[in-house]
Design an enzyme around this catalytic site. Sequence first.
Site, PDB file in Angstrom:
ATOM      1  N   ASP A  56     -58.816 -37.098  24.443  1.00  0.00           N
ATOM      2  CA  ASP A  56     -59.538 -37.530  23.240  1.00  0.00           C
ATOM      3  C   ASP A  56     -60.718 -38.432  23.525  1.00  0.00           C
ATOM      4  O   ASP A  56     -61.609 -38.575  22.693  1.00  0.00           O
ATOM      5  CB  ASP A  56     -58.595 -38.376  22.358  1.00  0.00           C
ATOM      6  CG  ASP A  56     -57.523 -37.557  21.707  1.00  0.00           C
ATOM      7  OD1 ASP A  56     -57.798 -36.413  21.333  1.00  0.00           O
ATOM      8  OD2 ASP A  56     -56.398 -38.080  21.564  1.00  0.00           O
TER       9      ASP A  56
HETATM   10  C1  NOJ Z   1     -52.766 -38.993  22.621  1.00  0.00           C
HETATM   11  C2  NOJ Z   1     -52.993 -37.908  21.624  1.00  0.00           C
HETATM   12  O1  NOJ Z   1     -51.932 -37.881  20.686  1.00  0.00           O
HETATM   13  C3  NOJ Z   1     -53.087 -36.566  22.316  1.00  0.00           C
HETATM   14  O2  NOJ Z   1     -53.369 -35.581  21.364  1.00  0.00           O
HETATM   15  C4  NOJ Z   1     -54.122 -36.586  23.390  1.00  0.00           C
HETATM   16  O3  NOJ Z   1     -54.124 -35.334  24.045  1.00  0.00           O
HETATM   17  C5  NOJ Z   1     -53.862 -37.702  24.374  1.00  0.00           C
HETATM   18  N1  NOJ Z   1     -53.795 -38.949  23.661  1.00  0.00           N
HETATM   19  C6  NOJ Z   1     -54.922 -37.792  25.460  1.00  0.00           C
HETATM   20  O4  NOJ Z   1     -56.118 -38.284  24.977  1.00  0.00           O
END
Ligand code: NOJ
Length: 804
Positions: A495
């Site tokens: 993200d």
């Molecule tokens: C937590 C998020 O819930 C998930 O969707 C994401 O892939 C990871 N962070 C990595 O950024």
Amino acid sequence: MDYGYFDDAKREYVITNPKTPVKWINYIGTLAFGGFVDHTGGALICRQDPALNRITKYISQMPACDFKGETLYLRIKQPNGYKVFSPYFVPTLDPYTLYECHVGLGYLRIVSEFYGIRTDAVIFVPTGESCVIRDIRITNVSDTPMQVDAIPVVEYTHPDALKQLTNADWIPQTMVSRARRAADGTVILAQYPFMLRDIRVNYFTSNQPVSSFDSDRKNFLGENEYGTWASPRGLQQDELGNRQALRGDNIAALMHHLGALQPGETQRLITQLGQAKSIDKALPRITHFREARSVENAFDELARFWQHYLGALQVETPDANMNRMLNIHNSRQCHTTKNWSRYLSLYQLGYGSARGIGFRDSAQDVMGVLAHMPEEAQALLRQLLCVQRRNGSAYHQFNPLTMIASEGDSVEREDLPHYYSDDHLWIILAVCAYLKETGDLAFLDEVIPYYEKDKREQPLESGTVLDHLQRAIDFTRNDVGAHGLPLLGFADWNDTVNLRVGAESLFTANLYGKAVLEMIDLSRHLGDEASAEKYLAYYDEMRQRVNHCAWDGEWYVRYFDFDGTPLGSHTNDSGQIYINGQSWPVISGFATPERARQALNSLRERLNTKNGIKISMPGFDGFDPRRGGITTYPPGAKENGGIFLHTNPWVMIAETLLGNGDRAFEYYDQINPAAKNDRIDEYECEPYVYPQNILGDEHPQFGLARNSWLSGTASWTYQAGTQYILGLRATFDGLTIDPCIPRWWDGFRATRRFRGAVYEITVSNPNHVSKGVRTVRVDGKEIAGNVAPVFGDDAAHRVEVVMG
Ligand code: NOJ
């Protein structure tokens, strides 16, 4: 310092010291009704949605010693007043002679002794019901009689959980409580915001006569709230104030005089916190759960549920910590993530109606429960497919109550695209895994709407599940940048790397590759050779592009920026190498054998630590809006060089694909929370579930875990452990047995439920190899290959595998 131990026979973790470094929790119920209870009895409960229908006020940022949501007070009459204490330790913090918090499957049991009173409280949500039961036994374990009162207390929130925190004008004017006393002395305290009075009420009640009650926090705490939760003034009076709150901070407190408890005597108090359309409608269930027998039956039913759920797979390997995670806690955590996605935990606070169920998160979570609860998994897949767009991409998240989808955090950046390049691709992996597990090919023909709607809220278009999958592939195939690689969108799985428009993602390229492989496999199984050929061409096209432009010399790069600059390259100052850049080309099969080995070796050399493999290195040291969220963290934290555990099982899987069982298991073991039980002062989080992240070695607090429970680590480590290390994989044609284990293992045993039969599997490893199956005997007869056939006959079948 020791905080507890695993009791495998009871399938519990037992906390023996309430002063854990951070709060530890357990989940009860489901998203339909439930939430979590912390190890000192505080509870966050909601129905269907923590943002829009929250029941208890649990503010997790408050210090651990504070009251949160619910507690129980006991008091002992003394010549000069009352000795008041909480048998849950919080909020009175009295010295205890015994404290045990049993973290069980869908229940929490707190057993304590204070001042000669032993309390044994079991907290759970009966299956399918909308109430929390606290079944509390209070025993005088001293040798003198004691006059004991029990006062359970709940604090309510407005159902709109965010407004409760942001609006101190409207909220308190609306909150109302009403008491209803029955002839037998029991009291039901109803609570609601005024506008919901006739449609939805919370209630709190018990099975014992109540002499007085309070529902007004100010009155209960006393002295204009200069009385405290640790010492409520209301509990120094013989009776509570009998206030039916007309506004303000609503609580429910019920005074029970248990009488003079003789030495050895036990009284049983059963409380219920629930929600219903009206108290009249709730009365039959309230009456039902006032009976101890009904509560015991409900508790037995819960145990049966878990027996069945966990019965999908039980293993016996040479590693006790692996056994306890795969057989109990990891499998159970998969159930939790499937239910709660990333919505409600101590870290994911469940506020705001735009939050909710994450598309990519739940698509991955579902893969951890397919064998255990296929119908529920299918229902979640259907919901996810409903938030796919017509162009094949997907909304990032949706609210489970309203089914309104949103673009997630991407909307915070006007200059960047409002889609994530990976979301929609996960659904292909999830649906194909579901089909292989269940054989339910009819699901592919089910017609499901795409998300876009007309003015009357009717879907503009629908398509079969197969059509949804095809569109997902097509979206990515057509959404490529200068190198022919998928555009990043706002972000991919990571993200926090948010690059300018035009940036490309190698992660998404590889995820696409894996998804295309699934489509090839599916097309062949459906006898659709033309589609298989088409997807094979797609696959080759992307494989060539990846290998043509993304090899950095010793590893694969992770992104190309908008101007073509590689990120995750030795030419960068920060973020030279990324974990997903190496594991995923192996998973997609894009990497050549030589590059695959070298990429994983480079990863090991540069990213591996004793606490797990880091996501990248070196960390960015300073905020840089051109890189995005990753640079908001100090080096070593979260996505900026932290040990972001979700990524570790992908390396385990990649190592098994290359046949290195020693390494796969080493990586498995080094993040196993059960193996951290004697290092809790460094690690801090619950040793019975995976956390999302551990601080990396660039951070001064290397080894500190955070964000436990709701992480993709649960599903993927379960998949890595069961499907790739133990090698028990559902395929269209049967159950494949393809272990990749440490060479020193002599073998292992497993019992696997699969398509209506039970496979009792024994794997022996006489030649101490990592991988390779020499013979497979099914019910005594040798078969060709290593795929045990589908039986679907409700019977048990013996599968004996010899490696070598
Ligand atoms: C937590 C998020 O819930 C998930 O969707 C994401 O892939 C990871 N962070 C990595 O950024």
